[in-house]
Design a protein around this motif. Structure first.
Motif, PDB file in Angstrom:
ATOM      1  N   UNK A 148       7.986   4.217 -12.206  1.00 24.74           N
ATOM      2  CA  UNK A 148       9.080   3.662 -11.705  1.00 24.74           C
ATOM      3  C   UNK A 148       9.069   2.763 -11.214  1.00 24.74           C
ATOM      4  N   UNK A 149       8.374   3.164 -10.002  1.00 18.84           N
ATOM      5  CA  UNK A 149       7.995   2.456  -8.556  1.00 18.84           C
ATOM      6  C   UNK A 149       6.843   1.383  -8.950  1.00 18.84           C
ATOM      7  N   UNK A 159       8.503  -1.684 -11.134  1.00 21.91           N
ATOM      8  CA  UNK A 159       9.502  -2.016 -10.006  1.00 21.91           C
ATOM      9  C   UNK A 159       8.541  -3.205  -8.695  1.00 21.91           C
ATOM     10  N   UNK A 191       2.658  -3.916   4.361  1.00 20.24           N
ATOM     11  CA  UNK A 191       3.370  -3.976   3.190  1.00 20.24           C
ATOM     12  C   UNK A 191       4.023  -5.144   2.570  1.00 20.24           C
ATOM     13  N   UNK A 223       6.850  20.766  -5.162  1.00 16.70           N
ATOM     14  CA  UNK A 223       7.824  20.936  -4.295  1.00 16.70           C
ATOM     15  C   UNK A 223       7.859  19.625  -2.668  1.00 16.70           C
ATOM     16  N   UNK A 224       7.398  18.846  -3.264  1.00 19.42           N
ATOM     17  CA  UNK A 224       7.129  17.906  -2.126  1.00 19.42           C
ATOM     18  C   UNK A 224       6.007  17.809  -0.989  1.00 19.42           C
ATOM     19  N   UNK A 225       5.097  18.542  -1.495  1.00 20.84           N
ATOM     20  CA  UNK A 225       3.774  18.761   0.157  1.00 20.84           C
ATOM     21  C   UNK A 225       2.840  17.962  -1.075  1.00 20.84           C
ATOM     22  N   UNK A 226       2.501  17.454   0.187  1.00 22.87           N
ATOM     23  CA  UNK A 226       1.178  17.081  -0.056  1.00 22.87           C
ATOM     24  C   UNK A 226      -0.069  17.195  -0.256  1.00 22.87           C
ATOM     25  N   UNK A 264      15.592   4.304  -3.672  1.00 25.90           N
ATOM     26  CA  UNK A 264      14.429   4.973  -2.419  1.00 25.90           C
ATOM     27  C   UNK A 264      14.573   4.441  -1.317  1.00 25.90           C
ATOM     28  N   UNK A 322       2.209   9.969  -2.395  1.00 26.97           N
ATOM     29  CA  UNK A 322       3.341  11.215  -1.868  1.00 26.97           C
ATOM     30  C   UNK A 322       4.702   9.863  -2.301  1.00 26.97           C
ATOM     31  N   UNK A 323       4.118   9.042  -1.826  1.00 26.40           N
ATOM     32  CA  UNK A 323       5.584   7.477  -1.817  1.00 26.40           C
ATOM     33  C   UNK A 323       6.337   7.808  -2.977  1.00 26.40           C
ATOM     34  N   UNK A 324       7.196   7.436  -3.278  1.00 25.79           N
ATOM     35  CA  UNK A 324       8.045   7.555  -4.414  1.00 25.79           C
ATOM     36  C   UNK A 324       7.734   8.658  -5.314  1.00 25.79           C
ATOM     37  N   UNK A 325       6.947   9.827  -4.760  1.00 22.86           N
ATOM     38  CA  UNK A 325       5.873  10.658  -5.970  1.00 22.86           C
ATOM     39  C   UNK A 325       5.459   9.779  -7.069  1.00 22.86           C
ATOM     40  N   UNK A 358       7.129  13.434   3.550  1.00 24.19           N
ATOM     41  CA  UNK A 358       6.338  13.962   3.077  1.00 24.19           C
ATOM     42  C   UNK A 358       7.179  15.868   3.959  1.00 24.19           C
ATOM     43  N   UNK A 380      13.601  10.610  -2.305  1.00 25.98           N
ATOM     44  CA  UNK A 380      12.106  10.148  -2.613  1.00 25.98           C
ATOM     45  C   UNK A 380      12.059   8.506  -1.624  1.00 25.98           C
ATOM     46  N   UNK A 381      11.574   8.983  -0.605  1.00 22.07           N
ATOM     47  CA  UNK A 381      11.032   8.274   0.733  1.00 22.07           C
ATOM     48  C   UNK A 381      10.219   7.713  -0.648  1.00 22.07           C
ATOM     49  N   UNK A 407       0.807  -1.143  -0.473  1.00 22.78           N
ATOM     50  CA  UNK A 407       0.337   0.112   0.240  1.00 22.78           C
ATOM     51  C   UNK A 407       1.044   0.886  -0.101  1.00 22.78           C
ATOM     52  N   UNK A 408       0.439   2.214  -1.268  1.00 19.52           N
ATOM     53  CA  UNK A 408       1.214   3.034  -1.052  1.00 19.52           C
ATOM     54  C   UNK A 408       0.378   4.729  -1.791  1.00 19.52           C
ATOM     55  N   UNK A 409       1.001   5.330  -0.694  1.00 22.87           N
ATOM     56  CA  UNK A 409       0.124   6.651  -1.011  1.00 22.87           C
ATOM     57  C   UNK A 409       0.544   7.579  -2.717  1.00 22.87           C
TER      58      UNK A 409
END
Lengths: 267, 267
Positions: free
Chosen positions: A141-142, A145, B104, A163-166, B151, A103-106, B88, B96-97, A99-101
């Motif tokens: 990509x993620x 993978x 998971x 900019x990495x903001x949620x 990552x 945000x994770x790995x953008x 975030x 890239x977190x 499970x990922x949002x």
């Protein structure tokens, strides 16, 4: 590749959705699940004394005004309770879900809209401090993978700004962008209605088929959140996705039924 | 490889932890971050009218009794608010977190303890309906996949039982199991105290060094949650981890300070 989006409204049978997905996954079908959590987010926000605030844009779309506190409540439900609840169901069924949002790995990226134009009491206003946006870029990509290593991705908003903001993004349109980026054969938008209804809420008025070229003209039949689904469908078919199906996630085998042609098929 | 565990108690400066990690990551250091969320979980549980219930085992360890509703509250905080808040922060810093729970990809697996022996009012009782366990197996495949693709994994409980059920596990001991599985050079257990104190809460009584062979004998100085850290440290050094450091996450550069020898070093 099939992208399945399941909503977050009352009545959705997540056990049924997960069991159906597990069966198809084990039979070798590759798919990605995207989910919502709107109903539960409203309940938690009320319980915490920070009730949801829905705003309507000048063009008639409804969305959640997402200040920082609302974003945290949103993340608790979407990324916590809902996402891990679905991953747990799939793991119990023997599917190695991750499970990922966005945000994770953008995975989902877009522009952060800090201010939003809304119509209230017939007047157009500007509200600031919003954490919303639209998915403009899907970083596959993620996901590739994970899929190549045998993991089933379970995705949820929020997305990441550049900019990495949620940022809170619409899940249906995020799923549409994902389906386009992955060149999916089909995108399923499952919710608690049988599909697009000509006379909402009369379920007997289900629209069975929509030609891809005409999908936007069906916006007139869409109520509230169904508008975003129609918009997402239009974006997906324009982007090359073969079929978009609005289907029913309340019982039975929701994914198989939709792929079998139940619901509203846009193609 | 360095495993950094940062707790979930009041006073921890997550901005400082993330900035320090981002700097080291960009300089080429490989690390994994594991986090808690205990304090915030207690606050949410109170706000939702389902206050936390802590129980003490016959051997004196304190843990959260985790019924299904508590598990969902736990997931909302740990996997939602905390995990995505940290991801975030790192994304904003250009790292890239990817945030994941132990469910998971079944990263953390262990046996589900449905019933727990507790001491209440001097009597030993058995409580049922618990969703807890201990990490017995770390499936490193997914983590290695992510690390090799650039990552930074950000991990949190819950874990998965062997049957795929979500179980609450101690984060310090999970981090210790992870450090052993990854043959990490160092495991950092950062919290809101300078390290292990000989006379808690007198910070001047910091124990600077503990020989690996004697770590369990230092359990007598550990209060409450620090007991699990000492236990985790013992497990890690037994499992081949070079150094375990109890460090301070309240300010400055918490990771660099701990690696530089501040805090309590077990080696």
């Amino acid at each position: 590749m099939i992208v399945v989006k399941v909503g977050g409204s009352a009545g959705i049978d997540y056990d049924a959705v997960c069991a159906d997905i597990a069966g198809r996954w084990k039979a070798g079908e590759r798919l990605i699940l995207v989910h919502g959590g709107s109903g539960e987010t409203n309940r938690l926000a009320e319980a915490l004394g920070h009730p949801p605030r829905f705003v309507t844009s000048p063009s008639g779309y409804t969305s959640r005004f997402t200040d920082r506190q609302t974003l945290e409540i949103f993340e608790m439900v979407y990324c916590g309770k809902m996402n891990k609840g679905i991953v747990e169901r799939l793991q119990r069924l023997g599917v190695n879900a991750v499970g990922l949002s966005g945000l994770d790995g953008r995975i989902f990226e877009g522009r952060h809209k800090d201010s939003v134009r809304v119509v209230e009491d017939g007047k157009t206003k500007i509200l600031r401090g919003d954490h919303t946006g639209t998915v403009e870029k899907v970083n596959t990509g993620l996901l590739e993978l994970l899929l190549s290593a045998g993991y089933l991705p379970v995705l949820t908003p929020p997305a990441s700004s550049y900019e990495g903001v949620a940022i809170n993004v619409d899940g249906d349109r995020a799923a549409a962008a994902l389906a386009v980026a992955l060149k999916a054969e089909a995108l399923l938008l499952l919710s608690n209605v049988p599909g697009l209804l000509r006379h909402f809420p009369d379920e007997a008025s289900l629209i069975r088929e929509i030609p891809a070229a005409e999908v936007e003209s069906y916006l007139e039949f869409a109520q509230d959140r169904m508008k975003k689904k129609v918009l997402g469908a239009a974006e997906a078919v324009k982007g090359g996705v073969g079929r978009v199906i609005f289907g029913d996630a309340r019982a039975g085998q929701p994914v198989s039924a939709a792929l079998g042609g139940a619901g509203t098929v846009v193609s």
